[in-house]
Write a protein that holds these residues in place. Structure first.
Motif, PDB file in Angstrom:
ATOM      1  N   UNK A  12       3.729  15.044  -0.768  1.00 22.07           N
ATOM      2  CA  UNK A  12       3.007  13.782  -0.610  1.00 22.07           C
ATOM      3  C   UNK A  12       3.671  12.907   0.443  1.00 22.07           C
ATOM      4  N   UNK A  13       2.852  12.200   1.187  1.00 27.33           N
ATOM      5  CA  UNK A  13       3.336  11.239   2.178  1.00 27.33           C
ATOM      6  C   UNK A  13       2.984   9.846   1.666  1.00 27.33           C
ATOM      7  N   UNK A  14       3.888   9.290   0.875  1.00 28.94           N
ATOM      8  CA  UNK A  14       3.574   8.089   0.105  1.00 28.94           C
ATOM      9  C   UNK A  14       3.915   6.776   0.789  1.00 28.94           C
ATOM     10  N   UNK A  15       4.756   6.811   1.832  1.00 27.54           N
ATOM     11  CA  UNK A  15       5.332   5.558   2.318  1.00 27.54           C
ATOM     12  C   UNK A  15       4.947   5.225   3.760  1.00 27.54           C
ATOM     13  N   UNK A  16       3.912   5.863   4.279  1.00 25.03           N
ATOM     14  CA  UNK A  16       3.500   5.637   5.662  1.00 25.03           C
ATOM     15  C   UNK A  16       3.253   4.162   5.964  1.00 25.03           C
ATOM     16  N   UNK A  17       2.545   3.486   5.084  1.00 26.92           N
ATOM     17  CA  UNK A  17       2.149   2.104   5.375  1.00 26.92           C
ATOM     18  C   UNK A  17       3.330   1.146   5.217  1.00 26.92           C
ATOM     19  N   UNK A  18       4.066   1.238   4.112  1.00 27.64           N
ATOM     20  CA  UNK A  18       5.147   0.270   3.884  1.00 27.64           C
ATOM     21  C   UNK A  18       6.308   0.467   4.847  1.00 27.64           C
ATOM     22  N   UNK A  19       6.359   1.607   5.525  1.00 26.93           N
ATOM     23  CA  UNK A  19       7.416   1.845   6.515  1.00 26.93           C
ATOM     24  C   UNK A  19       6.939   1.602   7.945  1.00 26.93           C
ATOM     25  N   UNK A  50       0.844  -1.195   0.000  1.00 22.54           N
ATOM     26  CA  UNK A  50       0.000   0.000   0.000  1.00 22.54           C
ATOM     27  C   UNK A  50       0.877   1.242   0.000  1.00 22.54           C
ATOM     28  N   UNK A  51       0.766   2.044  -1.042  1.00 22.27           N
ATOM     29  CA  UNK A  51       1.475   3.317  -1.099  1.00 22.27           C
ATOM     30  C   UNK A  51       0.464   4.438  -1.290  1.00 22.27           C
ATOM     31  N   UNK A  52       0.919   5.656  -1.038  1.00 27.06           N
ATOM     32  CA  UNK A  52       0.062   6.809  -1.262  1.00 27.06           C
ATOM     33  C   UNK A  52      -0.849   7.120  -0.095  1.00 27.06           C
ATOM     34  N   UNK A  53      -1.889   7.932  -0.338  1.00 25.28           N
ATOM     35  CA  UNK A  53      -2.730   8.441   0.745  1.00 25.28           C
ATOM     36  C   UNK A  53      -3.716   7.441   1.320  1.00 25.28           C
ATOM     37  N   UNK A  54      -3.869   6.274   0.665  1.00 20.61           N
ATOM     38  CA  UNK A  54      -4.850   5.318   1.156  1.00 20.61           C
ATOM     39  C   UNK A  54      -6.266   5.776   0.878  1.00 20.61           C
ATOM     40  N   UNK A  55      -7.211   4.967   1.313  1.00 21.23           N
ATOM     41  CA  UNK A  55      -8.630   5.251   1.082  1.00 21.23           C
ATOM     42  C   UNK A  55      -9.297   5.412   2.432  1.00 21.23           C
ATOM     43  N   UNK A  56      -9.677   6.637   2.747  1.00 21.97           N
ATOM     44  CA  UNK A  56     -10.256   6.887   4.065  1.00 21.97           C
ATOM     45  C   UNK A  56     -11.439   7.833   3.954  1.00 21.97           C
ATOM     46  N   UNK A  57     -12.276   7.820   4.961  1.00 21.91           N
ATOM     47  CA  UNK A  57     -13.394   8.755   5.038  1.00 21.91           C
ATOM     48  C   UNK A  57     -12.860  10.145   5.393  1.00 21.91           C
ATOM     49  N   UNK A  58     -13.628  11.200   5.117  1.00 26.32           N
ATOM     50  CA  UNK A  58     -13.149  12.563   5.382  1.00 26.32           C
ATOM     51  C   UNK A  58     -12.700  12.803   6.825  1.00 26.32           C
ATOM     52  N   UNK A  59     -13.296  12.086   7.778  1.00 29.95           N
ATOM     53  CA  UNK A  59     -12.965  12.307   9.190  1.00 29.95           C
ATOM     54  C   UNK A  59     -11.803  11.435   9.654  1.00 29.95           C
ATOM     55  N   UNK A  60     -11.260  10.591   8.765  1.00 34.72           N
ATOM     56  CA  UNK A  60     -10.167   9.701   9.138  1.00 34.72           C
ATOM     57  C   UNK A  60      -8.830  10.281   8.667  1.00 34.72           C
ATOM     58  N   UNK A  61      -7.768   9.900   9.362  1.00 34.23           N
ATOM     59  CA  UNK A  61      -6.449  10.433   9.034  1.00 34.23           C
ATOM     60  C   UNK A  61      -5.419   9.352   8.726  1.00 34.23           C
ATOM     61  N   UNK A  62      -5.846   8.101   8.592  1.00 37.65           N
ATOM     62  CA  UNK A  62      -4.891   7.026   8.321  1.00 37.65           C
ATOM     63  C   UNK A  62      -4.546   6.969   6.827  1.00 37.65           C
ATOM     64  N   UNK A  63      -3.558   6.123   6.489  1.00 31.81           N
ATOM     65  CA  UNK A  63      -3.098   5.997   5.116  1.00 31.81           C
ATOM     66  C   UNK A  63      -3.394   4.609   4.544  1.00 31.81           C
TER      67      UNK A  63
END
Length: 437
Positions: free
Chosen positions: A368-375, A284-297
């Motif tokens: 862009x914060x692309x690597x939050x999940x893979x790191x 998983x790279x990039x901003x992820x899929x989240x609802x407007x009130x969520x901040x995860x990646x």
């Protein structure tokens, strides 16, 4: 739901070695007038909030009907593919969270689920026979599931609607005003109806002076996509019809694909997809899929639609038609090279843990914060724990070469450029720079 007539194409298949699919796809009949109208609408930026993006920006024939990058840039960019640049006066808020899927054969009736998570799908229990994120607010009148799919990109601020308060469309989109009077679809339909050539063309299809709704626009877009990007005349198709034979690496690769490598356990049928959802430890790279009130990646895929834990990190099996020209691969475009994604399937969890940023193809975006999940070890573990694909690391490099040769045999000889191509101009008079350069 109004359904177009369908034409069944059934071809006798000779007895061939291996569990090969029958060439029996069913495609709806398409009005050429409607397909021509859909071509103009597909490439016309009039459908976007700022009149600067068209469907063709992210689904271009020279890029395999995708956009050539892992995660695209919609609003706030200009140009195509890896050459797409940010507009410094109106930069994007973030990358589009998922890879732009290819459009091959979506007019075939077997395609009943759209988007990577299947959030648009045929379902007789739902209003109008289709399940969408809008539920009962969904407009009626779409002729098929492809037309329903064509109604949604214009609602996304990052894709086509535009940034907050930039236009009447972007304002309506951010307020969730989609299907009602004065909502996004209504505004776009009014724009299109005000252009004399579009009004004249719709007169010939829906009737003189009949109000043009966005459903009518979506139906024309669907007819164009179905007409333009039908891909069922590859070397593989001619092989299963008995008209010609694969040989060499392509033949060996086909035997591996339907045999030892067990690729057809998911990539089955004439178009190499079971239309189901599988968790295969895709990075998983990039901003992820989240609802407007969520901040995860993170992007948990099908679970976002069903709410079922069993669907965590599962994504729709893509068709492999013209796969050699539709890079990058995976729901987040994590792999820019076809060999890399094939080898990922040999040991998904090991591949996930060894993933590196150089595998992707991303236009520069310093913010862009692309690597939050893979790191993040915990996030990687969650993806790994959901994996349902058993390792199959017994394939040699030469056998992977053969599978790649077979995948190349799934490409039509016309290189996927389509029948109508990109128009020289569109009725709105807007420039086509975003879809020609």
């Amino acid at each position: 739901m109004r359904l177009a007539g369908i034409l069944a194409i059934t071809i006798a298949v000779p007895a061939l070695a291996g569990p090969l699919p029958d060439a029996n796809a069913v495609f709806p009949e398409v009005s050429f007038e409607s397909a021509e109208l859909g071509q103009l609408l597909f490439y016309d930026p009039i459908l976007s909030g700022n009149k600067n993006i068209s469907c063709g920006t992210c689904h271009h024939p020279t890029l395999g009907t995708s956009d050539g990058v892992s995660l695209g840039i919609g609003e706030g960019g200009f140009g195509l593919g890896l050459h797409r640049m940010f507009d410094p006066e109106n930069p994007p808020e973030e990358r589009i969270p998922r890879n732009a899927p290819a459009l091959w054969n979506l007019g075939a009736t077997e395609f009943t689920r759209m988007f990577h998570d299947g959030r648009v799908e045929l379902d007789p229990a739902e209003p109008n026979g289709v399940r969408t994120p809008l539920g009962e607010e969904m407009l009626a009148g779409a002729k098929n599931i492809l037309a329903v799919q064509a109604m949604f990109p214009v609602l996304s601020g990052d894709e086509m609607a535009g940034h907050y308060s930039e236009s009447d469309i972007s304002k309506a989109a951010r307020l969730g005003q989609n299907s009602q009077e004065g909502g996004v679809w209504d505004i776009i339909a009014t724009r299109v109806a005000s252009i004399p050539e579009y009004r004249e063309r719709f007169d010939a299809i829906i009737g003189v002076d009949q109000p043009i709704g966005y459903v009518d626009i979506a139906n024309a877009l669907a007819d164009f996509i179905a007409f333009e990007w039908r891909s069922d005349d590859s070397p593989f198709d001619r092989h299963i019809k008995g008209e010609a034979s694969l040989s060499g690496g392509a033949l060996r690769g086909m035997e591996l694909f339907y045999g030892k490598a067990e690729c057809d356990s998911c990539h089955s049928g004439q178009f190499q997809t079971d239309h189901d959802f599988h968790a295969i430890a895709m990075p998983q790279i990039g901003p992820g899929k989240s609802a407007p009130f969520e901040s995860h990646f993170r992007d948990t895929g099908r679970m976002l639609v069903t709410g079922a834990e069993a669907d965590a990190y599962a994504f729709r099996t893509p068709s492999l038609r013209n796969v050699t020209v539709t890079a990058p691969y995976g729901h987040s475009g994590a792999y820019a090279d076809l060999r890399d994604v094939v080898e990922h399937h040999l040991d998904p969890v090991a591949s996930l843990r060894a993933y590196s940023a150089d595998r992707a193809a991303l236009p520069e975006f310093a913010e862009a914060e692309d690597w939050h999940i893979v790191e993040n070890e915990a996030e990687v573990n969650a993806i790994a724990d959901a994996n349902s694909l058993a390792p199959n690391s017994g394939l040699s490099d030469a056998e992977v070469d053969d599978i790649l040769a077979f995948l190349a045999a799934l490409k039509d000889d016309n290189d996927g450029r389509g029948r109508l191509g990109v128009p020289e101009s569109v009725p709105s008079g807007l420039p086509l720079d975003a879809v020609t350069q």
